[in-house]
Design a protein around this motif. Structure first.
Motif, PDB file in Angstrom:
ATOM      1  N   GLU A  15       0.881  -1.224   0.052  1.00 41.24           N
ATOM      2  CA  GLU A  15       0.157   0.041   0.105  1.00 41.24           C
ATOM      3  C   GLU A  15       0.955   1.288   0.064  1.00 41.24           C
ATOM      4  OE1 GLU A  15      -2.459  -0.164   3.443  1.00 41.24           O
ATOM      5  OE2 GLU A  15      -3.709  -2.012   2.471  1.00 41.24           O
ATOM      6  N   GLY A  16       2.099   1.315   0.798  1.00 46.92           N
ATOM      7  CA  GLY A  16       2.973   2.386   0.864  1.00 46.92           C
ATOM      8  C   GLY A  16       3.859   2.694  -0.235  1.00 46.92           C
ATOM      9  N   HIS A  17       3.807   1.616  -1.494  1.00 51.13           N
ATOM     10  CA  HIS A  17       4.833   1.557  -2.371  1.00 51.13           C
ATOM     11  C   HIS A  17       6.152   1.662  -1.846  1.00 51.13           C
ATOM     12  CE1 HIS A  17       1.223   2.281  -4.936  1.00 51.13           C
ATOM     13  NE2 HIS A  17       0.728   3.430  -4.163  1.00 51.13           N
ATOM     14  N   ALA A  18       6.454   0.703  -1.030  1.00 48.33           N
ATOM     15  CA  ALA A  18       7.819   0.597  -0.402  1.00 48.33           C
ATOM     16  C   ALA A  18       8.855   0.230  -1.569  1.00 48.33           C
ATOM     17  CB  ALA A  18       7.839  -0.141   0.672  1.00 48.33           C
ATOM     18  N   PRO A  19      10.116   0.525  -1.323  1.00 50.11           N
ATOM     19  CA  PRO A  19      11.021  -0.044  -2.438  1.00 50.11           C
ATOM     20  C   PRO A  19      10.951  -1.408  -2.368  1.00 50.11           C
ATOM     21  CG  PRO A  19      12.053   1.670  -0.858  1.00 50.11           C
ATOM     22  CD  PRO A  19      10.753   1.424  -0.288  1.00 50.11           C
ATOM     23  N   ASN A  20      11.550  -2.117  -3.649  1.00 48.55           N
ATOM     24  CA  ASN A  20      11.599  -3.659  -3.690  1.00 48.55           C
ATOM     25  C   ASN A  20      12.189  -4.173  -2.732  1.00 48.55           C
ATOM     26  OD1 ASN A  20      10.511  -5.844  -5.255  1.00 48.55           O
ATOM     27  ND2 ASN A  20      12.616  -6.092  -5.594  1.00 48.55           N
ATOM     28  N   LYS A  21      13.147  -3.606  -2.338  1.00 50.11           N
ATOM     29  CA  LYS A  21      14.348  -4.265  -1.311  1.00 50.11           C
ATOM     30  C   LYS A  21      13.691  -4.442  -0.032  1.00 50.11           C
ATOM     31  CE  LYS A  21      16.874  -0.377   0.552  1.00 50.11           C
ATOM     32  NZ  LYS A  21      18.009   0.411   0.755  1.00 50.11           N
ATOM     33  N   MET A  22      12.725  -3.725   0.345  1.00 53.63           N
ATOM     34  CA  MET A  22      11.985  -3.967   1.518  1.00 53.63           C
ATOM     35  C   MET A  22      11.034  -5.358   1.517  1.00 53.63           C
ATOM     36  SD  MET A  22      13.588  -1.750   3.002  1.00 53.63           S
ATOM     37  CE  MET A  22      12.614  -1.800   4.980  1.00 53.63           C
ATOM     38  N   LEU A  23      10.588  -5.522   0.343  1.00 54.21           N
ATOM     39  CA  LEU A  23       9.746  -6.805   0.058  1.00 54.21           C
ATOM     40  C   LEU A  23      10.751  -7.971   0.066  1.00 54.21           C
ATOM     41  CD1 LEU A  23       7.596  -5.345  -2.855  1.00 54.21           C
ATOM     42  CD2 LEU A  23       6.814  -5.709  -0.505  1.00 54.21           C
ATOM     43  N   VAL A  24      11.853  -7.715  -0.410  1.00 52.54           N
ATOM     44  CA  VAL A  24      12.677  -8.691  -0.841  1.00 52.54           C
ATOM     45  C   VAL A  24      13.283  -9.113   0.928  1.00 52.54           C
ATOM     46  CG1 VAL A  24      15.196  -9.374  -1.157  1.00 52.54           C
ATOM     47  CG2 VAL A  24      13.639  -8.207  -2.841  1.00 52.54           C
ATOM     48  N   TYR A  76       9.426  -0.200  10.382  1.00 52.57           N
ATOM     49  CA  TYR A  76       9.122   0.370   9.075  1.00 52.57           C
ATOM     50  C   TYR A  76       7.883   0.546   8.530  1.00 52.57           C
ATOM     51  CZ  TYR A  76      10.098   1.431   4.314  1.00 52.57           C
ATOM     52  OH  TYR A  76      10.101   2.194   2.954  1.00 52.57           O
ATOM     53  N   ALA A  77       7.074  -0.569   8.759  1.00 52.39           N
ATOM     54  CA  ALA A  77       5.713  -0.551   8.221  1.00 52.39           C
ATOM     55  C   ALA A  77       4.942   0.291   9.049  1.00 52.39           C
ATOM     56  CB  ALA A  77       5.211  -2.138   8.275  1.00 52.39           C
ATOM     57  N   LYS A 100      13.584   8.598  10.100  1.00 51.34           N
ATOM     58  CA  LYS A 100      13.459   7.160  10.587  1.00 51.34           C
ATOM     59  C   LYS A 100      13.171   6.190   9.657  1.00 51.34           C
ATOM     60  CE  LYS A 100      13.858   4.179  13.914  1.00 51.34           C
ATOM     61  NZ  LYS A 100      15.148   3.599  14.443  1.00 51.34           N
ATOM     62  N   ILE A 101      12.407   6.532   8.699  1.00 53.79           N
ATOM     63  CA  ILE A 101      12.000   5.376   7.527  1.00 53.79           C
ATOM     64  C   ILE A 101      13.167   5.427   6.503  1.00 53.79           C
ATOM     65  CG2 ILE A 101      10.458   5.086   5.569  1.00 53.79           C
ATOM     66  CD1 ILE A 101       8.190   6.449   7.163  1.00 53.79           C
ATOM     67  N   VAL A 102      13.672   6.370   6.380  1.00 51.53           N
ATOM     68  CA  VAL A 102      14.975   6.499   5.576  1.00 51.53           C
ATOM     69  C   VAL A 102      16.040   5.731   6.208  1.00 51.53           C
ATOM     70  CG1 VAL A 102      16.814   7.781   4.400  1.00 51.53           C
ATOM     71  CG2 VAL A 102      14.474   8.534   4.357  1.00 51.53           C
ATOM     72  N   PHE A 103      16.413   5.788   7.427  1.00 54.11           N
ATOM     73  CA  PHE A 103      17.330   4.960   8.109  1.00 54.11           C
ATOM     74  C   PHE A 103      17.259   3.751   8.198  1.00 54.11           C
ATOM     75  CE2 PHE A 103      18.570   3.123  11.941  1.00 54.11           C
ATOM     76  CZ  PHE A 103      19.942   3.270  12.215  1.00 54.11           C
ATOM     77  N   ASN A 163      17.982   2.521   4.654  1.00 52.31           N
ATOM     78  CA  ASN A 163      19.237   2.280   4.367  1.00 52.31           C
ATOM     79  C   ASN A 163      20.014   1.189   4.938  1.00 52.31           C
ATOM     80  OD1 ASN A 163      19.067   4.510   2.746  1.00 52.31           O
ATOM     81  ND2 ASN A 163      19.658   5.937   4.299  1.00 52.31           N
ATOM     82  N   SER A 164      19.480   0.680   6.174  1.00 56.27           N
ATOM     83  CA  SER A 164      19.895  -0.435   6.739  1.00 56.27           C
ATOM     84  C   SER A 164      19.732  -1.568   6.204  1.00 56.27           C
ATOM     85  CB  SER A 164      19.266  -0.393   8.404  1.00 56.27           C
ATOM     86  OG  SER A 164      17.929  -0.774   8.267  1.00 56.27           O
ATOM     87  N   VAL A 165      18.903  -1.871   4.996  1.00 52.20           N
ATOM     88  CA  VAL A 165      18.715  -2.885   4.398  1.00 52.20           C
ATOM     89  C   VAL A 165      19.266  -2.981   3.291  1.00 52.20           C
ATOM     90  CG1 VAL A 165      17.213  -4.398   3.094  1.00 52.20           C
ATOM     91  CG2 VAL A 165      16.281  -3.290   5.316  1.00 52.20           C
ATOM     92  N   THR A 166      20.319  -3.833   2.832  1.00 53.94           N
ATOM     93  CA  THR A 166      21.330  -3.900   1.614  1.00 53.94           C
ATOM     94  C   THR A 166      20.433  -4.643   0.637  1.00 53.94           C
ATOM     95  OG1 THR A 166      22.140  -6.175   2.478  1.00 53.94           O
ATOM     96  CG2 THR A 166      23.257  -4.133   2.937  1.00 53.94           C
ATOM     97  N   GLY A 167      20.777  -4.303  -0.656  1.00 58.18           N
ATOM     98  CA  GLY A 167      20.261  -4.673  -1.724  1.00 58.18           C
ATOM     99  C   GLY A 167      19.580  -3.864  -2.605  1.00 58.18           C
TER     100      GLY A 167
END
Length: 331
Positions: free
Chosen positions: A174-183, A293-294, A321-324, A327-331
């Motif tokens: 719903e929030g159109h999060a970056p794909n790396k967050m779904l991974v 994050y969610a 905080k969301i950006v942080f 950024n803590s997730v690689t990929g």
């Protein structure tokens, strides 16, 4: 007063004393002090309004029905009653005048869930000097909680980490999060599902057993836990990760290692840890970061015209905080 931590949608972060007074018609209270007491409200994942009954402090908790799952609230209160029977020091819920622990309020301002809790003795560990004796007792209190949780058979079952991961996935979409967050979500799901769920490792966790939610009573040398609302069925190590992470934020650099050791000694004085717990804590942190994050992206998703300055500043802070977390997730 806004409290730190994860919040309701921003539109709910306004005080509403009339709503609090309307809800309190379901409980007894000292009318002559109510106005002054309510001024000390706080809002984060709920609105909390203090009041007195026969001179004793109590707290009204109000939650918009649209923001909460009723079974989770009722499951929390059932667990608190269980802990009370087992003499574990935790906040005590107070039934309404009709005997209800959760009252659904249908008001001019919408539908809300209302519950009341007794005040607890002492001060939050966050506000102490976090000396070795307190830190040891803090760790021990968490170990004791997990032992009791392992023996608990609920009538009302709260959601599990699997349910939470599904909710996170829906929120990321719903929030159109970056794909790396779904991974990252899928990797965390797979890794958690590989772990063995035993009575020693898995059960109903507090999920917010942080220093601001655990009170130290110097006279009784006792820790009392509050705010069990975020509890879920998960690996007990997720509580350990959350508690240690928050504790070490309050400790000076030169004491962090010894404080961690003493906390773990307190925990293991009543409950042993598996040999590979340190590696598993990293996975628990990934879960916690995803959940945070969610909740954060959901919190700031809606924008409203004429937002006050404090809300604009809060939105900016939460966005950082969301950006942080991204950024803590690689990929």
């Amino acid at each position: 007063m806004l409290q730190k931590g994860l919040m309701l949608r921003l539109k709910y972060l306004y005080e509403n004393f009339d709503l609090a007074k309307f809800a309190l018609k379901n409980w007894d209270y000292d009318a002559e002090t109510l106005g002054d007491c309510l001024q000390h409200f706080r809002i984060s994942s709920n609105a909390i309004y203090p009041f007195l009954w026969q001179g004793n402090m109590r707290y009204l908790r109000l939650s918009p029905v649209s923001e909460k799952m009723e079974n989770n609230l009722r499951g929390e209160l059932e667990f608190l009653r269980y802990l009370q029977k087992r003499s574990y020091p935790a906040v005590i819920p107070v039934a309404s005048n009709l005997g209800e622990l959760v009252v659904t309020i249908d008001s001019t301002w919408g539908k809300y869930y209302a519950s009341v809790f007794k005040g607890v003795d002492g001060i939050s560990i966050e506000d102490t000097d976090c000396n070795d004796r307190i830190v040891y007792a803090y760790g021990k209190a968490l170990g004791q909680l997990h032992i009791l949780s392992a023996e608990y058979s609920p009538e009302i079952r709260k959601w599990t980490y699997c349910d939470v991961l599904l909710w996170i996935g829906e929120t990321l979409e719903e929030g159109h999060a970056p794909n790396k967050m779904l991974v990252e979500l899928e990797e965390v799901r797979q890794e958690l599902n590989k772990l063995s769920q035993t009575g020693d490792s898995f059960g109903l966790v507090h999920y917010d057993f942080e220093p601001d939610n655990v009170f130290w009573d110097e006279d009784k040398h006792c820790c009392t836990a509050i705010d069990f609302e975020d509890g879920m069925y998960h690996f007990f190590l997720v509580d350990l990760e959350q508690a240690l992470d928050a504790l070490l934020e309050n400790i000076s650099e030169d004491r962090k290692m010894i404080a961690k050791t003493i906390f773990l000694q307190g925990y293991q004085s009543v409950k042993m840890l598996e040999a590979d717990y340190a590696e598993k804590l990293k996975l628990m942190r990934r879960f916690c970061n995803l959940y945070s994050y969610a909740r954060l992206i959901r919190c700031i998703a809606e924008e409203h015209p004429d937002e006050p300055d404090w809300m604009i500043q809060l939105r900016e802070k939460l966005h950082r905080k969301i950006v942080f977390l991204e950024n803590s997730v690689t990929g």
